[in-house]
Design a protein around this motif. Structure first.
Motif, short mmCIF file in Angstrom:
data_model
loop_
_atom_site.label_atom_id
_atom_site.label_comp_id
_atom_site.label_asym_id
_atom_site.label_seq_id
_atom_site.Cartn_x
_atom_site.Cartn_y
_atom_site.Cartn_z
N THR A 7 0.85 -1.18 0.00
CA THR A 7 0.00 0.00 0.00
C THR A 7 0.88 1.23 0.00
OG1 THR A 7 -1.93 1.04 1.03
CG2 THR A 7 -0.23 0.25 2.52
N LYS A 8 0.29 2.34 -0.35
CA LYS A 8 0.96 3.64 -0.24
C LYS A 8 0.09 4.52 0.64
CE LYS A 8 3.55 3.59 -4.51
NZ LYS A 8 3.81 4.23 -5.79
N LEU A 9 0.69 5.03 1.71
CA LEU A 9 -0.01 5.94 2.60
C LEU A 9 0.27 7.37 2.16
CD1 LEU A 9 1.00 4.40 6.05
CD2 LEU A 9 -0.96 3.81 4.64
N ASP A 10 -0.75 8.19 2.11
CA ASP A 10 -0.59 9.62 1.81
C ASP A 10 -0.39 10.35 3.13
OD1 ASP A 10 -1.00 9.31 -0.97
OD2 ASP A 10 -3.17 9.25 -0.65
N VAL A 11 0.85 10.81 3.37
CA VAL A 11 1.23 11.41 4.65
C VAL A 11 1.46 12.90 4.47
CG1 VAL A 11 2.86 11.33 6.57
CG2 VAL A 11 2.34 9.22 5.31
N LYS A 12 0.79 13.70 5.26
CA LYS A 12 0.96 15.16 5.23
C LYS A 12 1.77 15.62 6.43
CE LYS A 12 -1.67 15.61 1.65
NZ LYS A 12 -1.01 15.52 0.37
N GLY A 13 2.62 16.61 6.20
CA GLY A 13 3.38 17.20 7.29
C GLY A 13 4.85 16.85 7.31
N MET A 14 5.29 15.98 6.39
CA MET A 14 6.71 15.64 6.35
C MET A 14 7.47 16.75 5.62
SD MET A 14 6.76 11.54 5.53
CE MET A 14 6.02 11.71 3.91
N MET A 15 8.57 17.22 6.24
CA MET A 15 9.29 18.36 5.68
C MET A 15 10.73 18.04 5.26
SD MET A 15 6.89 20.52 5.85
CE MET A 15 7.48 22.17 5.69
N GLY A 16 11.35 17.06 5.84
CA GLY A 16 12.76 16.80 5.54
C GLY A 16 13.17 15.40 5.93
N ASP A 17 14.49 15.19 5.94
CA ASP A 17 15.01 13.86 6.22
C ASP A 17 14.64 13.35 7.61
OD1 ASP A 17 16.13 13.45 3.73
OD2 ASP A 17 18.10 14.20 4.31
N ALA A 45 4.28 7.06 1.61
CA ALA A 45 5.05 6.02 2.28
C ALA A 45 4.59 4.69 1.70
CB ALA A 45 4.83 6.06 3.78
N ALA A 46 5.44 4.05 0.90
CA ALA A 46 5.12 2.75 0.32
C ALA A 46 5.48 1.67 1.34
CB ALA A 46 5.89 2.54 -0.97
N VAL A 47 4.52 0.78 1.61
CA VAL A 47 4.70 -0.22 2.66
C VAL A 47 4.38 -1.61 2.12
CG1 VAL A 47 4.04 -0.90 5.00
CG2 VAL A 47 3.91 1.52 4.33
N ASP A 48 5.32 -2.54 2.35
CA ASP A 48 5.08 -3.97 2.09
C ASP A 48 4.81 -4.60 3.46
OD1 ASP A 48 5.78 -3.40 -0.51
OD2 ASP A 48 7.72 -4.40 -0.42
N VAL A 54 -0.80 -6.89 10.31
CA VAL A 54 -0.98 -5.44 10.41
C VAL A 54 -1.88 -4.96 9.27
CG1 VAL A 54 1.10 -4.84 9.09
CG2 VAL A 54 0.22 -3.25 10.80
N GLN A 55 -2.73 -3.99 9.59
CA GLN A 55 -3.64 -3.43 8.59
C GLN A 55 -3.46 -1.91 8.54
OE1 GLN A 55 -5.01 -5.58 11.13
NE2 GLN A 55 -4.46 -7.24 9.74
N TYR A 56 -4.13 -1.31 7.57
CA TYR A 56 -4.04 0.13 7.34
C TYR A 56 -4.29 0.94 8.62
CZ TYR A 56 -5.61 4.78 5.93
OH TYR A 56 -5.79 6.13 5.84
N ASP A 57 -5.32 0.60 9.36
CA ASP A 57 -5.67 1.39 10.56
C ASP A 57 -4.52 1.47 11.55
OD1 ASP A 57 -8.19 1.88 9.55
OD2 ASP A 57 -9.17 0.30 10.71
N LYS A 58 -3.81 0.37 11.75
CA LYS A 58 -2.68 0.35 12.68
C LYS A 58 -1.52 1.19 12.14
CE LYS A 58 -0.43 -0.96 16.30
NZ LYS A 58 -0.73 -0.37 17.59
N MET A 59 -1.27 1.11 10.82
CA MET A 59 -0.20 1.92 10.22
C MET A 59 -0.54 3.41 10.34
SD MET A 59 0.91 -0.22 6.82
CE MET A 59 -0.54 -1.21 6.44
N TYR A 68 2.01 13.36 12.32
CA TYR A 68 1.71 13.54 10.90
C TYR A 68 0.26 13.15 10.64
CZ TYR A 68 6.75 13.57 10.93
OH TYR A 68 8.06 13.86 11.23
N ASP A 69 -0.27 13.61 9.52
CA ASP A 69 -1.63 13.24 9.13
C ASP A 69 -1.57 12.24 7.99
OD1 ASP A 69 -3.03 14.97 10.89
OD2 ASP A 69 -2.63 16.65 9.55
N VAL A 70 -2.27 11.13 8.13
CA VAL A 70 -2.42 10.17 7.04
C VAL A 70 -3.80 10.43 6.46
CG1 VAL A 70 -2.50 7.75 6.37
CG2 VAL A 70 -0.91 8.50 8.15
N VAL A 71 -3.82 10.90 5.21
CA VAL A 71 -5.08 11.36 4.60
C VAL A 71 -5.66 10.35 3.61
CG1 VAL A 71 -4.59 13.79 4.99
CG2 VAL A 71 -3.85 12.73 2.87
N GLY A 72 -5.05 9.20 3.50
CA GLY A 72 -5.57 8.19 2.61
C GLY A 72 -4.53 7.16 2.25
N GLN A 73 -4.95 6.23 1.43
CA GLN A 73 -4.05 5.19 0.94
C GLN A 73 -4.46 4.82 -0.47
OE1 GLN A 73 -6.01 1.68 3.40
NE2 GLN A 73 -4.29 0.93 2.24
#
Length: 74
Positions: A7-17, A45-48, A54-59, A68-73
């Protein structure tokens, strides 16, 4: 039986390394996650992972606990 998912999580708020490393470490710390790749440009964030452990809700919860905000997958 192990069921592998991607899956790929759409994460908001990441600014740098630091953010990239924290999200990667957080997701890799979850039981069942086998690989994580974070792209700061896209905010993804691509996750295998093993779907039986583990499921999306836990991630989503784990990443959001880091501020950070996870706004979708997808």
């Amino acid at each position: 039986m192990t069921t592998y998912g991607k899956t790929k999580l759409d994460v908001k708020g990441m600014m740098g390394d630091h953010c990239k490393n924290l999200v990667t470490k957080t997701l890799n710390g979850l039981d069942g996650v086998s690989a994580v790749s974070v792209d700061l440009k896209t905010g993804e964030a691509a996750v295998d992972y093993d779907e039986t452990k583990v499921q999306y809700d836990k991630m989503k919860e784990a990443v959001e606990e880091q501020g950070y905000d996870v706004v979708g997958q997808h």
